[in-house]
Design an enzyme around this catalytic site. Structure first.
Site, PDB file in Angstrom:
ATOM      1  N   PHE A 138      37.350  31.800  39.591  1.00  0.00           N
ATOM      2  CA  PHE A 138      36.595  32.963  39.127  1.00  0.00           C
ATOM      3  C   PHE A 138      36.977  34.168  39.970  1.00  0.00           C
ATOM      4  CE2 PHE A 138      33.321  36.064  38.595  1.00  0.00           C
ATOM      5  CZ  PHE A 138      33.038  35.973  37.245  1.00  0.00           C
ATOM      6  N   ASP A 223      40.979  35.431  47.448  1.00  0.00           N
ATOM      7  CA  ASP A 223      39.758  36.078  46.978  1.00  0.00           C
ATOM      8  C   ASP A 223      38.603  35.532  47.811  1.00  0.00           C
ATOM      9  OD1 ASP A 223      37.438  36.813  45.745  1.00  0.00           O
ATOM     10  OD2 ASP A 223      38.073  36.271  43.717  1.00  0.00           O
ATOM     11  N   LYS A 252      30.698  41.431  47.637  1.00  0.00           N
ATOM     12  CA  LYS A 252      29.399  40.769  47.812  1.00  0.00           C
ATOM     13  C   LYS A 252      28.659  41.176  49.086  1.00  0.00           C
ATOM     14  CE  LYS A 252      29.741  36.836  44.667  1.00  0.00           C
ATOM     15  NZ  LYS A 252      28.711  37.058  43.680  1.00  0.00           N
TER      16      LYS A 252
HETATM   17  N1  PLP Z   1      35.589  36.807  43.003  1.00  0.00           N
HETATM   18  C1  PLP Z   1      34.752  35.814  43.342  1.00  0.00           C
HETATM   19  C2  PLP Z   1      35.262  34.666  44.161  1.00  0.00           C
HETATM   20  C3  PLP Z   1      33.416  35.836  42.928  1.00  0.00           C
HETATM   21  O1  PLP Z   1      32.606  34.857  43.251  1.00  0.00           O
HETATM   22  C4  PLP Z   1      32.967  36.939  42.160  1.00  0.00           C
HETATM   23  C5  PLP Z   1      31.598  37.000  41.663  1.00  0.00           C
HETATM   24  O2  PLP Z   1      30.875  36.059  41.637  1.00  0.00           O
HETATM   25  C6  PLP Z   1      33.886  37.945  41.840  1.00  0.00           C
HETATM   26  C7  PLP Z   1      35.189  37.853  42.288  1.00  0.00           C
HETATM   27  C8  PLP Z   1      33.462  39.137  41.055  1.00  0.00           C
HETATM   28  O3  PLP Z   1      32.747  39.991  41.887  1.00  0.00           O
HETATM   29  P1  PLP Z   1      31.863  41.188  41.286  1.00  0.00           P
HETATM   30  O4  PLP Z   1      30.807  40.548  40.458  1.00  0.00           O
HETATM   31  O5  PLP Z   1      31.349  41.891  42.508  1.00  0.00           O
HETATM   32  O6  PLP Z   1      32.771  42.041  40.488  1.00  0.00           O
END
Ligand code: PLP
Length: 396
Positions: A138, A223, A252
């Site tokens: 994700f 990520d 986050k």
């Molecule tokens: N990357 C990871 C690993 C995530 O867990 C999330 C959201 O849960 C995102 C990207 C997306 O982040 P945002 O919702 O701040 O755009």
């Protein structure tokens, strides 16, 4: 208004992208939240792993109030001192030399994808611009990040996606070895898959992927939007495996609830030039003041170490009190990013989530068989015990 009045109004006018609990919070402190009707909850969701330092931490409140009263936004057409200080701090804390600021995790990943392609064009023009991502990942929902999010349920309605992505099973070094050819400029992974169910890869995985990327001249993008900034018991989850990426996405916890993301990179990978990428709000005074205060609190209160200790305690308590239960399968994760995996034929995660909510505990049901526990890193031992008692009662 009551919770149900707000839920009714929501149903009338908010687009149907979420299915929220019929619960509107109006106040928070540390790991506790209060809804509009005055009921108190213990928060083991933390705004989806955002509120690392807890709700309304006095240091964050003070920093945001002070900055809001002074200056909120001027744009990146001018220097922004809090942004420069934040970039200095992030480069001191991590492998990175340079930072780009945006407003979310998705945007941080979009920047990472563009950065890798720009780097490839500059560094190795004959090389392809492909990116390898992991199944069940994700990375966000905009079209670039969605192309990296290898889950059919998210991708299918929005095809065609950004081309150039190859998907391989997560945790399998041999699969990366087979896919990492001259058409590929980067491998993009979560060190621990978060939304995919809190999946920790085998010990050899990240070191193996790092070695392959180095040998074959591709970039490693990690990520760390969910895993970064102390959540797993290290400042960044990749430290568990003694490897560093070339590019990392953060968001986050960074702003304690104010929208801020960062794409950070080594000098060699930081290929953007003026005009290549931008964000109007990215790294503005207010978001950066919140982020600077967040990093200070994480450091001064020892929250990285605390996440490791409290995470170990929480895992132990869960295993101790639920281990013998027929529905119990295992506890996955690192630090305070944990998932309790259950036999869904016994109790569905959504049922556990609702039963816990009725007893004043916020949990996050994930997929078919697990519940995520990601409390603020300031969670106390007593609060961990209380949460496990409630979960045990919900399973009984
Ligand atoms: N990357 C990871 C690993 C995530 O867990 C999330 C959201 O849960 C995102 C990207 C997306 O982040 P945002 O919702 O701040 O755009």
């Amino acid at each position: 208004m009551t919770n149900s009045e707000i839920a009714d109004a929501y149903a009338q006018c908010v687009m149907r992208t979420y299915r929220p609990q019929p619960l509107a919070f109006v106040r928070g402190q540390g790991c506790r939240l209060w809804d509009v009707e005055g009921h108190e909850y213990l928060d083991f969701v933390a705004g989806i792993a955002v509120m690392a330092v807890g709700h309304s931490h006095p240091r964050i409140v003070e920093a945001v109030q002070r900055q809001a009263a002074q200056l909120v936004h001027t744009s990146n057409l001018y220097l922004i001192e809090p942004q420069v200080r934040l970039a200095e701090r992030l480069t001191q804390l991590s492998f990175a030399d340079r930072c780009f600021f945006c407003n979310s995790g998705t945007e941080a990943n979009e920047a990472a994808i563009k950065l890798a392609r720009k780097w490839a064009g500059r560094q190795q023009p004959e090389r392809g611009r492909g990116i390898i991502a992991a199944c069940n990942s994700f990375h966000g929902r905009t079209l670039g990040a969605l192309a990296a999010t290898a889950q059919e349920k998210y991708q299918k309605p929005f095809q065609p996606l950004l081309p150039g992505f190859t998907y391989v099973p997560f945790g399998d070094v041999a699969a990366i070895e087979a896919a990492l050819n001259e058409d590929v400029c980067a491998v993009m992974l979560e060190p621990i898959q978060g939304e995919g169910g809190v999946i920790v890869p085998p010990e050899n995985y990240l070191p193996g992927v790092r070695r392959l990327c180095t040998e074959r001249g591709a970039l490693l993008i990690l990520d760390e939007v969910q895993t970064g900034l102390g959540r797993t018991g290290k400042w960044f989850a990749h430290e568990h495996w003694g490897v560093t990426p070339d590019i990392m996405a953060l968001a986050k916890a960074l702003g304690s609830g104010l929208p801020i993301g960062a794409c950070v990179a080594t000098e060699a990978a930081a290929a953007f030039e003026p005009g290549d990428h931008a964000a109007t709000f990215g790294g503005n005074h207010l978001a950066c003041a919140a982020a600077l205060a967040t990093l200070e609190v994480i450091e001064e209160e020892g929250l990285v170490e605390q996440a490791a200790q409290r995470g170990a305690l929480l895992r132990e308590l869960l295993e101790e009190s639920l281990g013998a239960h027929p529905a119990f399968r295992e506890v996955r994760g690192r630090g305070l990013l944990l998932a309790l995996v259950l036999d869904p034929s016994y109790r569905k995660p959504a049922e556990i989530q609702s039963a816990a909510l009725a007893q004043g505990l916020l949990l996050n049901a994930m997929g078919e068989d697990r519940v995520r526990l990601a409390p603020p890193l300031v969670v106390s031992e007593e609060q961990c015990r209380r949460a496990v008692q409630v979960i045990a009662a919900c399973l009984a």
